[in-house]
Design a protein around this motif. Structure first.
Motif, PDB file in Angstrom:
ATOM      1  N   THR A  32       0.907  -1.250   0.433  1.00 13.88           N
ATOM      2  CA  THR A  32      -0.185  -0.113   0.298  1.00 13.88           C
ATOM      3  C   THR A  32       0.772   1.098  -0.003  1.00 13.88           C
ATOM      4  N   ARG A  71      -0.295   4.436   1.042  1.00 11.54           N
ATOM      5  CA  ARG A  71      -0.084   4.953   2.261  1.00 11.54           C
ATOM      6  C   ARG A  71      -1.122   3.503   2.850  1.00 11.54           C
ATOM      7  N   ARG A 130      -6.514   6.704  -8.040  1.00 13.82           N
ATOM      8  CA  ARG A 130      -7.673   5.733  -8.106  1.00 13.82           C
ATOM      9  C   ARG A 130      -8.007   6.092  -6.225  1.00 13.82           C
ATOM     10  N   ARG A 131      -7.105   6.075  -6.247  1.00 12.85           N
ATOM     11  CA  ARG A 131      -7.191   6.748  -4.038  1.00 12.85           C
ATOM     12  C   ARG A 131      -8.676   7.970  -4.260  1.00 12.85           C
ATOM     13  N   GLN A 134     -11.148   5.966  -4.965  1.00 17.20           N
ATOM     14  CA  GLN A 134     -12.244   5.704  -3.628  1.00 17.20           C
ATOM     15  C   GLN A 134     -13.173   6.241  -2.770  1.00 17.20           C
ATOM     16  N   ASP A 135     -12.418   7.617  -2.842  1.00 25.40           N
ATOM     17  CA  ASP A 135     -13.042   8.965  -1.566  1.00 25.40           C
ATOM     18  C   ASP A 135     -14.195   8.923  -2.025  1.00 25.40           C
ATOM     19  N   SER A 166      -5.894  -3.133  -0.080  1.00 25.51           N
ATOM     20  CA  SER A 166      -6.192  -1.831   0.522  1.00 25.51           C
ATOM     21  C   SER A 166      -7.221  -0.597   0.338  1.00 25.51           C
ATOM     22  N   GLU A 167      -7.876  -1.368  -1.045  1.00 20.78           N
ATOM     23  CA  GLU A 167      -9.160  -1.384  -1.398  1.00 20.78           C
ATOM     24  C   GLU A 167     -10.294  -1.751  -0.285  1.00 20.78           C
ATOM     25  N   ARG A 211     -10.316   0.501   2.749  1.00 19.50           N
ATOM     26  CA  ARG A 211     -10.970   1.433   2.761  1.00 19.50           C
ATOM     27  C   ARG A 211     -12.842   1.278   1.912  1.00 19.50           C
TER      28      ARG A 211
END
Length: 365
Positions: free
Chosen positions: A9, A11, A225-226, A229-230, A251-252, A255
């Motif tokens: 990951t 982050r 991508r992050r 996801q947000d 990680s996804e 989250r």
């Protein structure tokens, strides 16, 4: 299958936890029972025989068939984000397609919003796919010759919604996903992340009860991508939609998921909350997957608390038992007394500095 390589990951993962928005007092919105998908000759004759217990390699060698999904059962409640996770070839994408019979299951039953999908007629399936369920795929599938607003409204056009009404609805969805000002652009004038936002807006425009996401962000750059996801987390919070999300990225999954179902070779390995997978992996396969996850970012006080003893000081700060360990560190550092973990107004355990420190230690240590 090769050994699992835990997915690094970039982050630290942020867990999107089960909350009051998931309504378990009602019937499940999706109910899957004993679903199989076997590809090959006479696949329907394999289930219920000794051949069904063979490994993929043995079954292929003996019968020429491949088991893509093996006796999978689960339920999804209204408002839940349910993540199906696994490596390539685990059967997750095949499974999500059987839910709306884009791929016909070999056996088992699927119910969505009280409707038996496996027994539905062709007309009933069309109604289901046009209204009750919407899908978002990895490949955006936008119409290159149509503007953003027209792409968003396309599903409504197929349903026969009048132009003025569908355009107004599409405009609302464009604003919902943050694309105001880009309504008249064409897909090739947008970035990959913006194109996927158009795909999201198109799905939400149908106002479905369920959204199915099949690795929608895997082709995007990590930062985009992050951001997406947000966006899904925000949209879910605003709309309360029930979501089934397919991913190979741990990680996804952590989250996004209220619960995560991990698959391997078509079968379910473990189904639970993010902290259940990290705190109590079912076997070495899951343990290998989650070993690099910072446990303090996922586990709550419930996992590290201890019972109160007769001589314990019970004057320490009261903290909800659902508090993530990482968030409890400042409180532990600011007091000499153990924290009181609270559930339903009662002390259910104590958390001291030693317990918090242990949560920062990798599991294998």
């Amino acid at each position: 299958m090769n050994e699992v390589s835990p997915i690094a990951t970039e982050r630290e993962p942020v867990v999107h936890r089960t909350s009051e928005r998931v309504d378990r007092t009602r019937d499940p919105l999706i109910s899957v029972e004993g679903v199989w998908k076997i590809f090959g000759p006479h696949a329907d004759r394999i289930i219920g025989t000794p051949a069904a217990d063979l490994s993929r390699a043995e079954l292929r060698e003996q019968t020429g068939c491949i088991t893509a999904v093996r006796d999978v059962s689960f339920q999804v409640w209204p408002g839940e984000v349910f993540v199906v996770m696994g490596l390539s070839g685990s059967g997750k994408s095949t499974l999500v397609r059987t839910l709306v019979r884009l791929i016909e299951p070999t056996a088992g039953t699927v119910e969505i919003a009280g409707r038996d999908v496996t027994a539905a007629s062709a007309e009933e399936l069309r109604t289901l796919r046009r209204g009750t369920v919407a899908m978002v795929f990895q490949h955006f599938g936008l119409l290159s010759h149509r503007r953003v607003i027209e792409n968003v409204a396309f599903g409504l056009e197929v349903k026969g919604v009048p132009k003025q009404e569908r355009t107004a609805r599409a405009q609302q969805m464009v604003e919902l996903v943050g694309l105001s000002g880009f309504e008249n652009q064409y897909p090739d004038q947008l970035s990959g992340g913006m194109q996927q936002r158009v795909g999201l807006a198109r799905a939400f425009a149908l106002d479905p009860q369920v959204l199915l996401f099949d690795e929608p962000f895997s082709a995007l750059d990590p930062l985009i991508r992050r951001d997406m996801q947000d966006e899904v987390i925000r949209l879910q919070a605003e709309t309360g939609k029930t979501m089934v999300f397919i991913t190979h990225d741990l990680s996804e999954a952590l989250r996004l998921g209220d619960r995560i179902m991990m698959m391997r070779d078509g079968a379910v390995v473990q189904l639970g909350t993010p902290e259940e997978l990290v705190g109590a992996p079912a076997d070495d396969y899951v343990r290998n997957f989650v070993r690099d996850v910072p446990r303090s970012n996922v586990l709550t006080l419930r996992w590290i608390m201890r019972p109160a003893a007769a001589d314990d000081d019970l004057t320490g700060p009261a903290v909800p038992v659902e508090t993530i360990v990482r968030d409890a560190v400042p409180m532990v550092a600011a007091t000499e007394q153990p924290l009181r973990a609270i559930a339903d107004g009662k002390v259910v355990g104590l958390v001291d500095r030693v317990a918090v420190l242990h949560a920062f230690v990798p599991q294998e240590a």
